[in-house]
Design a protein around this motif. Structure first.
Motif, PDB file in Angstrom:
ATOM      1  N   ALA A 152      23.653  -9.502  18.743  1.00  0.00           N
ATOM      2  CA  ALA A 152      23.515  -8.747  17.647  1.00  0.00           C
ATOM      3  C   ALA A 152      23.598  -7.273  17.895  1.00  0.00           C
ATOM      4  O   ALA A 152      24.124  -6.498  17.171  1.00  0.00           O
ATOM      5  N   LEU A 153      23.057  -7.085  19.084  1.00  0.00           N
ATOM      6  CA  LEU A 153      23.043  -5.484  19.509  1.00  0.00           C
ATOM      7  C   LEU A 153      24.654  -5.052  19.630  1.00  0.00           C
ATOM      8  O   LEU A 153      24.832  -3.923  19.341  1.00  0.00           O
ATOM      9  N   ILE A 154      25.477  -5.739  20.295  1.00  0.00           N
ATOM     10  CA  ILE A 154      26.813  -5.492  20.732  1.00  0.00           C
ATOM     11  C   ILE A 154      27.612  -5.227  19.210  1.00  0.00           C
ATOM     12  O   ILE A 154      28.338  -4.524  19.009  1.00  0.00           O
ATOM     13  N   ALA A 155      27.298  -6.354  18.371  1.00  0.00           N
ATOM     14  CA  ALA A 155      28.014  -5.949  16.987  1.00  0.00           C
ATOM     15  C   ALA A 155      27.505  -4.905  16.361  1.00  0.00           C
ATOM     16  O   ALA A 155      28.266  -4.361  15.542  1.00  0.00           O
ATOM     17  N   VAL A 156      26.017  -4.954  16.250  1.00  0.00           N
ATOM     18  CA  VAL A 156      25.860  -3.566  15.241  1.00  0.00           C
ATOM     19  C   VAL A 156      26.045  -2.369  15.936  1.00  0.00           C
ATOM     20  O   VAL A 156      26.217  -1.417  15.342  1.00  0.00           O
ATOM     21  N   ALA A 157      25.921  -2.051  17.331  1.00  0.00           N
ATOM     22  CA  ALA A 157      26.575  -0.852  17.861  1.00  0.00           C
ATOM     23  C   ALA A 157      28.078  -0.451  17.372  1.00  0.00           C
ATOM     24  O   ALA A 157      28.265   0.426  17.344  1.00  0.00           O
ATOM     25  N   ARG A 158      28.703  -1.683  17.678  1.00  0.00           N
ATOM     26  CA  ARG A 158      30.161  -1.483  17.358  1.00  0.00           C
ATOM     27  C   ARG A 158      30.329  -0.996  15.733  1.00  0.00           C
ATOM     28  O   ARG A 158      31.084  -0.020  15.572  1.00  0.00           O
ATOM     29  N   GLU A 159      29.447  -1.717  14.995  1.00  0.00           N
ATOM     30  CA  GLU A 159      29.599  -1.475  13.633  1.00  0.00           C
ATOM     31  C   GLU A 159      29.133   0.052  13.423  1.00  0.00           C
ATOM     32  O   GLU A 159      29.625   0.944  12.616  1.00  0.00           O
ATOM     33  N   ALA A 160      28.078   0.382  13.777  1.00  0.00           N
ATOM     34  CA  ALA A 160      27.795   1.660  13.775  1.00  0.00           C
ATOM     35  C   ALA A 160      28.303   2.926  14.073  1.00  0.00           C
ATOM     36  O   ALA A 160      28.402   3.964  13.468  1.00  0.00           O
ATOM     37  N   GLY A 161      28.879   2.579  15.291  1.00  0.00           N
ATOM     38  CA  GLY A 161      29.782   3.608  15.754  1.00  0.00           C
ATOM     39  C   GLY A 161      31.188   3.904  14.891  1.00  0.00           C
ATOM     40  O   GLY A 161      31.524   4.743  14.592  1.00  0.00           O
ATOM     41  N   GLU A 162      31.663   2.726  14.397  1.00  0.00           N
ATOM     42  CA  GLU A 162      32.754   2.768  13.393  1.00  0.00           C
ATOM     43  C   GLU A 162      32.203   3.640  12.050  1.00  0.00           C
ATOM     44  O   GLU A 162      32.917   4.511  11.565  1.00  0.00           O
ATOM     45  N   ALA A 163      30.915   3.314  11.518  1.00  0.00           N
ATOM     46  CA  ALA A 163      30.471   4.229  10.311  1.00  0.00           C
ATOM     47  C   ALA A 163      30.147   5.609  10.844  1.00  0.00           C
ATOM     48  O   ALA A 163      30.448   6.427  10.189  1.00  0.00           O
ATOM     49  N   ALA A 164      29.767   5.759  12.029  1.00  0.00           N
ATOM     50  CA  ALA A 164      29.696   7.398  12.418  1.00  0.00           C
ATOM     51  C   ALA A 164      30.982   7.929  12.456  1.00  0.00           C
ATOM     52  O   ALA A 164      31.247   9.188  12.218  1.00  0.00           O
ATOM     53  N   ARG A 165      31.938   7.289  13.125  1.00  0.00           N
ATOM     54  CA  ARG A 165      33.346   7.782  12.932  1.00  0.00           C
ATOM     55  C   ARG A 165      33.786   8.273  11.570  1.00  0.00           C
ATOM     56  O   ARG A 165      34.356   9.191  11.446  1.00  0.00           O
ATOM     57  N   ASP A 166      33.643   7.263  10.670  1.00  0.00           N
ATOM     58  CA  ASP A 166      34.057   7.575   9.445  1.00  0.00           C
ATOM     59  C   ASP A 166      33.590   9.011   8.662  1.00  0.00           C
ATOM     60  O   ASP A 166      34.202   9.507   8.149  1.00  0.00           O
ATOM     61  N   PHE A 167      32.019   9.034   9.072  1.00  0.00           N
ATOM     62  CA  PHE A 167      31.379  10.355   8.738  1.00  0.00           C
ATOM     63  C   PHE A 167      31.891  11.465   9.330  1.00  0.00           C
ATOM     64  O   PHE A 167      32.429  12.620   8.924  1.00  0.00           O
ATOM     65  N   PHE A 168      32.116  11.219  10.759  1.00  0.00           N
ATOM     66  CA  PHE A 168      32.723  12.430  11.416  1.00  0.00           C
ATOM     67  C   PHE A 168      34.204  12.921  10.937  1.00  0.00           C
ATOM     68  O   PHE A 168      34.403  14.031  10.943  1.00  0.00           O
ATOM     69  N   LEU A 169      34.937  12.159  10.441  1.00  0.00           N
ATOM     70  CA  LEU A 169      36.317  12.347   9.911  1.00  0.00           C
ATOM     71  C   LEU A 169      36.411  12.824   8.441  1.00  0.00           C
ATOM     72  O   LEU A 169      37.555  13.254   7.919  1.00  0.00           O
ATOM     73  N   LYS A 170      35.242  12.817   7.958  1.00  0.00           N
ATOM     74  CA  LYS A 170      35.159  13.636   6.685  1.00  0.00           C
ATOM     75  C   LYS A 170      34.320  14.798   6.697  1.00  0.00           C
ATOM     76  O   LYS A 170      33.256  14.920   7.419  1.00  0.00           O
TER      77      LYS A 170
END
Ligand code: IPD
Length: 273
Positions: A12-30
């Motif tokens: 669960a940790l690996i999956a959520v870290a990956r998903e949270a990283g993608e969410a952070a990247r989406d915020f960073f790009l706008k």
């Protein structure tokens, strides 16, 4: 904690870290809203949103677990006596993030009964996912990490800074570390600074005060990569933070002397090895 339960949390940790990283990247790009919590202490709308996402995903699978989050998302028994505690920094390197620099990450650690068992760090702008499990090694994406011992004359030591300690204490530490022959840098993410030591990119990380959500995942990585670290969880380290020093083993003596961090580390051996 039995292996099966820990296996489920690691997955669960690996999956959520990956998903949270993608969410952070989406915020960073706008364009995002940025505020100050304190002197040079930034907060953005991404911090709260990413922390909520991580907690929601983990709670759905492990409703009994406790949480300690940088942005206040704490619940359950968020102390060292907890059977299952997640320690979360949704965006580490927030000042970089807020100023459009890609050196930031999501950092999540898992502890049981005071033992640090799992850690993951996602650095989405670099395509990097770091992970560690106690006794099972540490990896950057699919590659095992090892610390790199170096002669102090060739060593790079990251010296973290925050306004939580006086500037003169920091500048004095910089001078003492430079006097050893090492050079220093400050890249603005304590979690990535520790992961870089684990991966042998730098040779040490020191900060006179850091919070547990910034440090725990990276500390487990350093330890699993064959490095040395001080007893960060001593006293009230989990709740209130502590000084941190982590380095290649051959540099321990010189860096303990130069930074003054890590004199008593017997408890760390018990907790982290
Ligand atoms: C900060 C960063 C910084 C470190 C500070 C932390 P934040 O965390 O890790 O590199 O020096 O001690 O507070 O605010 O970016 O999550």
């Amino acid at each position: 904690m039995i292996t099966k339960e820990l296996d489920a949390r690691e997955e669960a940790l690996i999956a959520v870290a990956r998903e949270a990283g993608e969410a952070a990247r989406d915020f960073f790009l706008k364009p995002i809203d940025v505020k100050l919590k304190g002197k040079q202490d930034f907060i953005t709308e991404a911090d709260g949103a990413v922390e909520r996402l991580i907690i929601e995903r983990l709670k759905a699978r492990f409703p009994q677990d406790a949480f300690l989050g940088e942005e206040g998302g704490s619940s359950g028994n968020a102390s060292g006596t907890s059977d299952a505690l997640w320690v979360i920094d949704p965006i580490d390197g927030t000042a970089n993030f807020a100023n459009r620099m890609p050196h930031f990450c999501v950092s999540i650690a898992f502890m049981s009964a005071g033992e640090l068992l799992l850690g993951a760090i996602a650095a989405p702008m670099y395509g990097e996912l770091y992970r560690a499990r106690r006794g099972k090694g540490t990896f950057l994406n699919d590659r095992a990490m090892r610390v790199a011992d170096a002669d102090i004359q060739r060593a790079i030591v990251e010296l973290g800074w925050s306004s939580r300690r006086p500037a003169r204490a920091y500048t004095a530490m910089v001078e003492r570390v430079l006097a050893t022959g090492a050079t220093f840098q400050r890249a603005g993410s304590g979690a990535l600074g520790l992961a870089y030591v684990a991966d042998g990119r730098t040779h040490g990380y020191c900060e006179l005060h850091i919070n547990s959500w910034d440090a725990l995942a990276g500390l487990l990585m350093v330890r699993e990569a064959g490095g040395w670290a001080n007893d960060f969880l001593a006293g009230e380290g989990l709740a209130r933070g502590n000084p941190v020093l982590a380095c290649a083993p051959g540099l321990k003596e010189v860096l303990v002397a130069a930074t003054g961090v890590g004199q008593a580390n017997e408890n760390l051996k018990r907790r982290m090895s």
